[in-house]
Design an enzyme around this catalytic site. Structure first.
Site, PDB file in Angstrom:
ATOM      1  N   ASN A 109       0.867  -1.178   0.000  1.00 14.65           N
ATOM      2  CA  ASN A 109       0.000   0.000   0.000  1.00 14.65           C
ATOM      3  C   ASN A 109       0.905   1.229   0.000  1.00 14.65           C
ATOM      4  O   ASN A 109       1.528   1.524   1.006  1.00 14.65           O
ATOM      5  CB  ASN A 109      -0.884  -0.038   1.257  1.00 14.65           C
ATOM      6  CG  ASN A 109      -1.700   1.226   1.437  1.00 14.65           C
ATOM      7  OD1 ASN A 109      -1.814   2.043   0.527  1.00 14.65           O
ATOM      8  ND2 ASN A 109      -2.277   1.386   2.617  1.00 14.65           N
ATOM      9  N   LYS A 123      -0.032   4.263  -0.292  1.00 11.63           N
ATOM     10  CA  LYS A 123      -0.697   5.450   0.298  1.00 11.63           C
ATOM     11  C   LYS A 123      -0.484   6.672  -0.601  1.00 11.63           C
ATOM     12  O   LYS A 123      -0.432   6.525  -1.821  1.00 11.63           O
ATOM     13  CB  LYS A 123      -0.193   5.677   1.724  1.00 11.63           C
ATOM     14  CG  LYS A 123      -0.220   4.407   2.564  1.00 11.63           C
ATOM     15  CD  LYS A 123       0.021   4.668   4.002  1.00 11.63           C
ATOM     16  CE  LYS A 123       0.092   3.356   4.747  1.00 11.63           C
ATOM     17  NZ  LYS A 123       0.155   3.509   6.180  1.00 11.63           N
ATOM     18  N   HIS A 144      -9.256   0.887   5.155  1.00 13.29           N
ATOM     19  CA  HIS A 144      -7.986   1.115   5.860  1.00 13.29           C
ATOM     20  C   HIS A 144      -8.251   2.043   7.052  1.00 13.29           C
ATOM     21  O   HIS A 144      -9.069   2.953   6.963  1.00 13.29           O
ATOM     22  CB  HIS A 144      -6.971   1.728   4.901  1.00 13.29           C
ATOM     23  CG  HIS A 144      -5.582   1.730   5.452  1.00 13.29           C
ATOM     24  ND1 HIS A 144      -5.172   2.640   6.390  1.00 13.29           N
ATOM     25  CD2 HIS A 144      -4.528   0.911   5.223  1.00 13.29           C
ATOM     26  CE1 HIS A 144      -3.912   2.381   6.706  1.00 13.29           C
ATOM     27  NE2 HIS A 144      -3.499   1.332   6.020  1.00 13.29           N
ATOM     28  N   GLU A 186      -6.707   4.445   8.148  1.00 16.21           N
ATOM     29  CA  GLU A 186      -6.503   5.874   7.855  1.00 16.21           C
ATOM     30  C   GLU A 186      -7.748   6.469   7.210  1.00 16.21           C
ATOM     31  O   GLU A 186      -8.049   7.648   7.416  1.00 16.21           O
ATOM     32  CB  GLU A 186      -5.261   6.057   6.964  1.00 16.21           C
ATOM     33  CG  GLU A 186      -3.984   5.816   7.763  1.00 16.21           C
ATOM     34  CD  GLU A 186      -2.796   5.378   6.935  1.00 16.21           C
ATOM     35  OE1 GLU A 186      -2.839   5.459   5.698  1.00 16.21           O
ATOM     36  OE2 GLU A 186      -1.804   4.930   7.552  1.00 16.21           O
ATOM     37  N   GLU A 201      -4.957  -5.291  10.740  1.00 15.11           N
ATOM     38  CA  GLU A 201      -3.969  -4.222  10.892  1.00 15.11           C
ATOM     39  C   GLU A 201      -4.225  -3.460  12.191  1.00 15.11           C
ATOM     40  O   GLU A 201      -5.020  -2.496  12.206  1.00 15.11           O
ATOM     41  CB  GLU A 201      -4.072  -3.242   9.720  1.00 15.11           C
ATOM     42  CG  GLU A 201      -3.770  -3.855   8.380  1.00 15.11           C
ATOM     43  CD  GLU A 201      -3.199  -2.819   7.413  1.00 15.11           C
ATOM     44  OE1 GLU A 201      -2.128  -3.084   6.884  1.00 15.11           O
ATOM     45  OE2 GLU A 201      -3.797  -1.751   7.249  1.00 15.11           O
ATOM     46  N   GLY A 221       2.840   1.924  10.820  1.00 15.12           N
ATOM     47  CA  GLY A 221       3.832   2.982  10.696  1.00 15.12           C
ATOM     48  C   GLY A 221       4.555   3.324  11.990  1.00 15.12           C
ATOM     49  O   GLY A 221       5.293   4.303  12.048  1.00 15.12           O
ATOM     50  N   SER A 275       3.810  -2.409  10.296  1.00 12.81           N
ATOM     51  CA  SER A 275       5.255  -2.428  10.537  1.00 12.81           C
ATOM     52  C   SER A 275       5.924  -3.749  10.153  1.00 12.81           C
ATOM     53  O   SER A 275       6.849  -4.201  10.835  1.00 12.81           O
ATOM     54  CB  SER A 275       5.564  -2.063  11.998  1.00 12.81           C
ATOM     55  OG  SER A 275       5.152  -0.733  12.259  1.00 12.81           O
TER      56      SER A 275
HETATM   57  C1  PEP Z   1      -0.577   0.016   6.254  1.00 13.53           C
HETATM   58  O1  PEP Z   1      -0.799   1.218   6.365  1.00 13.53           O
HETATM   59  O2  PEP Z   1      -1.381  -0.705   5.650  1.00 13.53           O
HETATM   60  C2  PEP Z   1       0.643  -0.502   6.841  1.00 13.53           C
HETATM   61  C3  PEP Z   1       0.668  -1.760   7.154  1.00 13.53           C
HETATM   62  O3  PEP Z   1       1.666   0.399   7.036  1.00 13.53           O
HETATM   63  P1  PEP Z   1       3.147   0.067   7.605  1.00 13.53           P
HETATM   64  O4  PEP Z   1       3.599  -1.215   6.978  1.00 13.53           O
HETATM   65  O5  PEP Z   1       3.969   1.246   7.177  1.00 13.53           O
HETATM   66  O6  PEP Z   1       3.018  -0.059   9.093  1.00 13.53           O
END
Ligand code: PEP
Length: 249
Positions: free
Chosen positions: A9, A11, A93, A95, A163, A169, A209
């Site tokens: 992703n 973003k 997601h 976000e 997630e 992040g 992460s």
């Molecule tokens: C995400 O936003 O879907 C995600 C998993 O981000 P990150 O791997 O940067 O934690």
């Protein structure tokens, strides 16, 4: 057997220069033993589809509207994603749930439309740190799962990504036991709702992460069929070893 899936992703990251990362990724994995999906920003979808040359790398969107068309300034329909050559879309997601107040009902409506357009949906679920500390994780995940996933789901068009919001992040990840508890729970719930055939064929991704250093440990957890990766999917040099770890899991 579920085929494993490594999904990236991007973003709101990447201009046309980032397409070189797709070329490098395909060079590193010309014949991957797992499914590969990259979801770039909408501005790069068309060029990314061309860069993927109808090969094993799938390209997907990061969101779509629940309606098929109409007066929705700034939005993209599932049909438009399909038309440009996208094969999948990320929905729900955290976000978007946080930044645009998307509810699980909104996510379900979008997923239904995406399924009708022939897209595979990667539906995201996750608890906040406060909810985890209050030992509400399974209640939250159970509610999000049943409300966000539409009845149009099949083993082919539904992927669920767990997630935890606090892991996205942040560099923090749940322990393998914590991931396994949620993934086993989601599998049981899906089997109960859709029957063993469909319930066992839906792929369950972990996201939050994931990095080359922790990928193998995460992929060894039961019912983890791959990962949804944010930051570490932006550079082929970071994503390629994660894909390798999944191939070897
Ligand atoms: C995400 O936003 O879907 C995600 C998993 O981000 P990150 O791997 O940067 O934690």
């Amino acid at each position: 057997m579920r085929r494993k899936l490594a999904a990236g992703n991007w973003k709101m990251n990447g201009t046309s220069a980032a397409l070189g990362e797709l070329a490098a990724l395909q060079e590193a994995h010309p014949d991957p033993a797992v499914d590969l999906l990259i979801c770039p920003p909408a501005t790069l979808l068309s060029a990314a589809v061309q860069e993927a040359h109808n090969g094993p790398l799938m390209i997907g969107g990061q969101d779509c509207h629940e309606k098929t068309d109409g007066a929705h300034t700034g939005d993209i329909s599932a049909e438009m994603l399909r038309d440009v050559g996208a094969r999948a879309v990320i929905l729900g997601h955290s976000e978007r749930r946080a930044g645009y107040h998307e509810t699980s009902e909104d996510v379900r409506a979008k997923a239904r439309t995406a399924h009708a357009a022939g897209l595979m949906t990667v539906i995201c679920l996750g608890e906040s740190l406060i909810q985890r500390e209050a030992t509400n994780t399974l209640d939250i995940i159970g509610a999000q799962l049943s409300l966000s996933v539409p009845d149009t789901s099949t083993g082919e068009n539904l992927v669920v990504a767990y997630e935890p919001i606090w892991a996205i992040g942040s560099g923090q990840t749940p322990t393998p036991d914590q991931i396994g508890e949620v993934h086993d729970f989601m599998r049981t719930r899906l089997e109960r709702r859709f029957g063993a055939g469909v319930g066992r064929s839906v792929r369950l991704l972990y996201g939050g992460s994931v990095k080359p250093e922790n990928a193998a440990e995460i992929f060894a957890v039961s019912n983890v069929d791959g990962a949804l990766v944010g930051g570490a999917s932006l550079k082929a040099a970071d994503f390629a070893p994660i894909i390798r770890a999944l191939e070897n899991a």
